[in-house]
Design a protein around this motif. Structure first.
Motif, PDB file in Angstrom:
ATOM      1  N   VAL A  33      42.916  36.518  30.557  1.00 45.12           N
ATOM      2  CA  VAL A  33      43.780  37.353  31.391  1.00 45.12           C
ATOM      3  C   VAL A  33      43.627  38.796  30.939  1.00 45.12           C
ATOM      4  N   SER A  34      43.485  39.703  31.879  1.00 42.40           N
ATOM      5  CA  SER A  34      43.459  41.141  31.594  1.00 42.40           C
ATOM      6  C   SER A  34      44.395  41.834  32.577  1.00 42.40           C
ATOM      7  N   ILE A  35      45.208  42.753  32.067  1.00 41.90           N
ATOM      8  CA  ILE A  35      46.197  43.440  32.907  1.00 41.90           C
ATOM      9  C   ILE A  35      46.197  44.928  32.575  1.00 41.90           C
ATOM     10  N   ALA A  38      48.651  51.392  41.033  1.00 41.81           N
ATOM     11  CA  ALA A  38      47.263  51.399  40.559  1.00 41.81           C
ATOM     12  C   ALA A  38      46.951  50.215  39.653  1.00 41.81           C
ATOM     13  N   GLY A  39      47.969  49.408  39.347  1.00 41.57           N
ATOM     14  CA  GLY A  39      47.787  48.326  38.378  1.00 41.57           C
ATOM     15  C   GLY A  39      47.003  47.138  38.914  1.00 41.57           C
ATOM     16  N   LEU A  40      46.552  46.296  37.991  1.00 35.98           N
ATOM     17  CA  LEU A  40      45.744  45.121  38.341  1.00 35.98           C
ATOM     18  C   LEU A  40      45.979  44.015  37.327  1.00 35.98           C
ATOM     19  N   PHE A  79      35.558  46.904  24.286  1.00 40.53           N
ATOM     20  CA  PHE A  79      35.884  45.487  24.081  1.00 40.53           C
ATOM     21  C   PHE A  79      36.692  44.920  25.251  1.00 40.53           C
ATOM     22  N   LEU A  80      37.169  45.793  26.136  1.00 40.50           N
ATOM     23  CA  LEU A  80      37.928  45.335  27.297  1.00 40.50           C
ATOM     24  C   LEU A  80      37.002  44.879  28.420  1.00 40.50           C
ATOM     25  N   ASP A  81      37.561  44.157  29.375  1.00 39.43           N
ATOM     26  CA  ASP A  81      36.868  43.868  30.620  1.00 39.43           C
ATOM     27  C   ASP A  81      36.460  45.201  31.248  1.00 39.43           C
ATOM     28  N   THR A  82      35.217  45.318  31.647  1.00 39.28           N
ATOM     29  CA  THR A  82      34.705  46.586  32.176  1.00 39.28           C
ATOM     30  C   THR A  82      35.532  47.094  33.346  1.00 39.28           C
ATOM     31  N   GLU A  83      35.980  46.194  34.211  1.00 42.61           N
ATOM     32  CA  GLU A  83      36.782  46.610  35.363  1.00 42.61           C
ATOM     33  C   GLU A  83      38.088  47.277  34.920  1.00 42.61           C
ATOM     34  N   ILE A  84      38.686  46.759  33.857  1.00 44.75           N
ATOM     35  CA  ILE A  84      39.934  47.323  33.327  1.00 44.75           C
ATOM     36  C   ILE A  84      39.664  48.665  32.671  1.00 44.75           C
ATOM     37  N   SER A  85      38.597  48.739  31.890  1.00 41.13           N
ATOM     38  CA  SER A  85      38.228  49.986  31.216  1.00 41.13           C
ATOM     39  C   SER A  85      37.955  51.094  32.226  1.00 41.13           C
ATOM     40  N   GLU A  86      37.238  50.752  33.274  1.00 41.19           N
ATOM     41  CA  GLU A  86      36.911  51.749  34.297  1.00 41.19           C
ATOM     42  C   GLU A  86      38.155  52.179  35.069  1.00 41.19           C
ATOM     43  N   ARG A  87      39.078  51.262  35.277  1.00 39.86           N
ATOM     44  CA  ARG A  87      40.310  51.611  35.984  1.00 39.86           C
ATOM     45  C   ARG A  87      41.149  52.572  35.136  1.00 39.86           C
ATOM     46  N   LEU A  88      41.172  52.348  33.811  1.00 40.78           N
ATOM     47  CA  LEU A  88      41.871  53.270  32.930  1.00 40.78           C
ATOM     48  C   LEU A  88      41.251  54.659  33.006  1.00 40.78           C
ATOM     49  N   ARG A  89      39.927  54.709  32.924  1.00 38.29           N
ATOM     50  CA  ARG A  89      39.236  56.007  33.002  1.00 38.29           C
ATOM     51  C   ARG A  89      39.552  56.713  34.319  1.00 38.29           C
ATOM     52  N   ASP A  90      39.561  55.963  35.424  1.00 40.49           N
ATOM     53  CA  ASP A  90      39.847  56.559  36.724  1.00 40.49           C
ATOM     54  C   ASP A  90      41.274  57.095  36.788  1.00 40.49           C
ATOM     55  N   CYS A  91      42.233  56.329  36.216  1.00 43.26           N
ATOM     56  CA  CYS A  91      43.631  56.781  36.212  1.00 43.26           C
ATOM     57  C   CYS A  91      43.779  58.072  35.418  1.00 43.26           C
TER      58      CYS A  91
END
Length: 479
Positions: A419-421, A402-404, A223-235
Motif C-alpha cells: 500500500v502506498s498513500i 491531489a492525494g492518491l 525508495f518510494l513507489d515512483t508514482e508517489i514520488s513523482e506526485r510529491l515532486r509535482d505537488c
C-alpha cells in the motif's frame, strides 16, 4: 588492573545509555518485569533527537506551517491565503516548544512510574559491565560508576557534516541545528532529497520561503513507489519549489547576506540559509567503545544480530545507533525486543516484519509492503488499484484533491502485496492496509468491510474495486 569497587546502590540489572525512544521503552519493559534499571542521558533533557531536534519538532512545525500559511484551507474556499504578516520565529516555534516540553515531562514521569533511575552525564565504558558517568555541570566533572549485568546502547545518531562544508549554524545548518535559526529566511537551499530534506523543504515552502532542493540523484525519495514520488515532486513544484537534481555542493561560503553554494558542475546558488540533510551516523563520541571490545561497522553504526545483541554477549544496541530503518516507532520496538532477549522474558520476541514508512512532507506520505518498482525488481507478477482523493467526498471536505491511495496485489489470488498513500492523513490510513498485509489477506477484505461515510478510509474499498476492474482486463504485469 584491579577492578574498581562499585557501590551496591550503583549495581543494576540493566544500564541504558541514551534516553531516546529505544532507551525509554527498553527501560520500561525491563522494569515492568521487575528488573532494576538505570538510564543515562548526556543531553540534559530526555527524548533524544526524536523529541528535541527531529521527529516531534519537525512534525509539530509542519502543523504550525499549515496553520500560519493557511495552505490546508486554500482548496476549501477558493481564497489565496498568504503567510500571516510579520510572522516571527518565536511565533512559529511556540507550539513546538510546548509539545517538546510536554513530551519531556511525559518521559520523566514514565521513568518515575517504573522506578527507573535517571542519571545525567556523559557515559564511557570502563569494561564490558561498567560505565563511568561524568557530570559536566559540577566542578572538575564529578564521576560515578554504574555496573550493569546487561548494558544497552541507545545513543541515537547525529548528522554527517562533510569537511568541505562550512557550518556556521547562522546561515548553514545541519538537521540538528536548523531549528536554532533566529529568523525565517526569505530563501532556503535544502541539500538532500531524503526524508528529512523533503520534510523541511515542504514545511518552509508552505511558509512562503523560496526553496531550492538539491540532490545528487535524479528523483526524490527513490525508495518510494515512483508514482508517489513523482506526485510529491509535482505537488511541491506547483507550490513553487525548484529542483536541482544530479547536483552536489563542493563548497559553501557564508557571509552577512547568507550562503553561496558552489556545485560540482560549476553552478552557483545564492541563498539566505542552507540546510544539509544528507546522511547521519552513530552518535558514540566519548563512549570509549574500544574498552568494551566494540567497534563501528563500515557504515558508521554498531553492528548487531537479529536480537540486537552486539559482538559482546551482555551488550545490546537499539535505535538509530544501529542504522536502518532509524524510525522512532521501530527504535521503541527494538529496545523492547533487546531486553526481552537479554533477560529471557517470554514476551516480545521480534520486531514486526511489516514496518510502516511515514514521511511528514506536505502532502504527507506513508507506505508498507511492496511497490510497483519492487515488484518489477523482484519479478513478481502484480496488478494495481487506485483511489484518488478528488473522487472522495472527505477529500473534498478537507480540501485535498491531489492525494492518491494505491494498492499493489497479486493477480493470481488477489493477495495484497503493498500500500502506498500520498495525501491528508496518509500516516494514519496506512494502518488499515497494514492489518490486511500482516494477516496475508486479499483486497476482497476491503470490499467486504463497511466504512464510515464520508471518510478517507473508504478509499480502500474503491481502490480494491478499481483493482478488480483492472484485473478483469488484465495482462499479467511481470517484473
Amino acid at each position: 588492573m584491579a577492578e574498581r569497587i562499585v557501590a551496591e546502590s550503583d549495581k543494576f540489572d540493566l544500564v541504558i545509555i541514551g534516553c531516546g525512544p529505544a532507551g525509554e521503552k527498553a527501560g520500561a519493559q525491563a522494569a515492568y518485569f521487575g528488573k532494576r534499571v538505570a538510564v543515562i542521558e548526556r543531553a540534559g533533557v530526555p527524548g533524544g533527537s526524536c523529541i528535541n531536534t527531529g521527529t516531534v519538532p519537525s512534525k509539530t512545525l509542519r502543523e504550525s506551517a499549515l496553520y500560519f500559511s493557511g495552505l490546508g484551507q486554500r482548496g476549501l474556499y477558493g481564497i489565496d491565503y498568504s503567510l500571516k504578516e510579520n510572522l516571527s520565529v518565536h511565533d512559529f516555534m511556540h507550539h513546538e516548544r510546548e509539545v517538546v516540553e510536554m513530551e519531556r515531562r511525559r518521559i520523566l514521569k514514565n521513568l518515575e512510574l517504573h522506578k527507573i533511575e535517571y542519571v545525567e552525564g556523559q557515559a564511557a565504558f570502563e569494561d564490558v559491565h561498567t560505565v563511568v558517568i561524568t557530570d559536566p555541570t559540577t566542578n572538575g566533572g564529578s564521576t560515578r560508576r554504574l555496573r550493569g549485568k546487561i548494558i544497552l546502547i541507545a545513543t541515537g545518531s547525529k548528522p554527517h557534516r562533510p569537511a568541505e562544508i562550512s557550518f556556521d549554524d547562522v546561515h548553514t545548518f545541519d538537521s540538528d541545528t536548523f531549528l536554532q535559526m533566529q529568523r525565517i529566511p526569505r530563501s532556503l537551499a535544502v541539500i538532500g532529497g531524503g526524508v528529512i530534506g523533503c520534510e523541511y523543504a515542504s514545511i518552509f515552502m508552505a511558509l512562503g520561503v523560496k526553496v531550492t532542493l538539491v540532490d545528487g540523484r535524479d528523483k526524490l525519495l527513490p525508495f518510494l513507489d515512483t508514482e508517489i514520488s513523482e506526485r510529491l515532486r509535482d505537488c511541491l513544484k506547483k507550490l513553487g519549489m525548484e529542483f536541482w537534481f544530479n547536483e552536489r555542493p563542493v563548497k559553501v561560503e557564508n557571509s552577512a547576506r547568507g550562503a553561496t553554494l558552489r556545485m560540482k558542475s560549476g553552478k552557483k546558488l545564492e541563498t539566505e540559509a542552507a540546510l544539509f540533510a544528507a546522511g547521519r551516523r552513530a552518535a558514540v563520541e566519548g563512549l570509549a567503545l574500544e574498552k568494551a571490545g566494540l567497534a563501528l561497522n563500515d557504515r558508521g553504526y554498531i553492528p548487531v544480530d537479529e536480537n540486537y545483541r552486539t559482538s559482546v554477549t551482555n551488550i545490546y544496541a537499539a535505535g538509530d545507533v544501529i542504522g536502518f530503518p532509524a524510525l522512532a516507532s521501530t527504535s521503541m520496538e527494538q529496545g523492547r525486543v533487546a531486553v526481552c532477549h537479554a533477560f529471557g522474558f517470554q514476551y516480545k520476541q521480534r520486531v514486526a516484519s511489516m514496518l510502516p514508512m511515514g514521511i511528514y512532507t506536505i502532502p504527507e506520505i506513508s507506505a508498507a509492503g511492496e511497490t510497483e518498482d519492487s515488484c518489477k525488481e523482484k519479478k513478481i507478477g502484480y496488478e494495481v488499484g487506485r483511489a484518488r482523493y478528488e473522487n472522495n467526498a472527505r477529500g473534498h471536505i478537507a480540501g485535498d484533491t491531489a492525494g492518491l491511495l494505491k494498492l499493489v496485489f497479486s493477480p493470481q489470488d488477489k493477495k495484497l502485496l503493498g500500500v502506498s498513500i500520498i495525501g491528508e492523513s496518509a500516516t494514519e490510513l496506512i494502518h488499515i492496509g497494514m492489518t490486511v498485509l500482516d494477516n496475508g489477506l486479499t483486497i476482497n477484505e476491503f470490499i467486504e468491510q463497511v466504512f464510515n461515510y464520508p471518510t478517507l478510509s473508504e478509499m480502500y474499498k474503491y481502490a480494491a474495486y478499481d483493482g478488480l476492474g483492472n484485473l478483469a482486463g488484465h495482462k499479467l504485469r511481470e517484473g
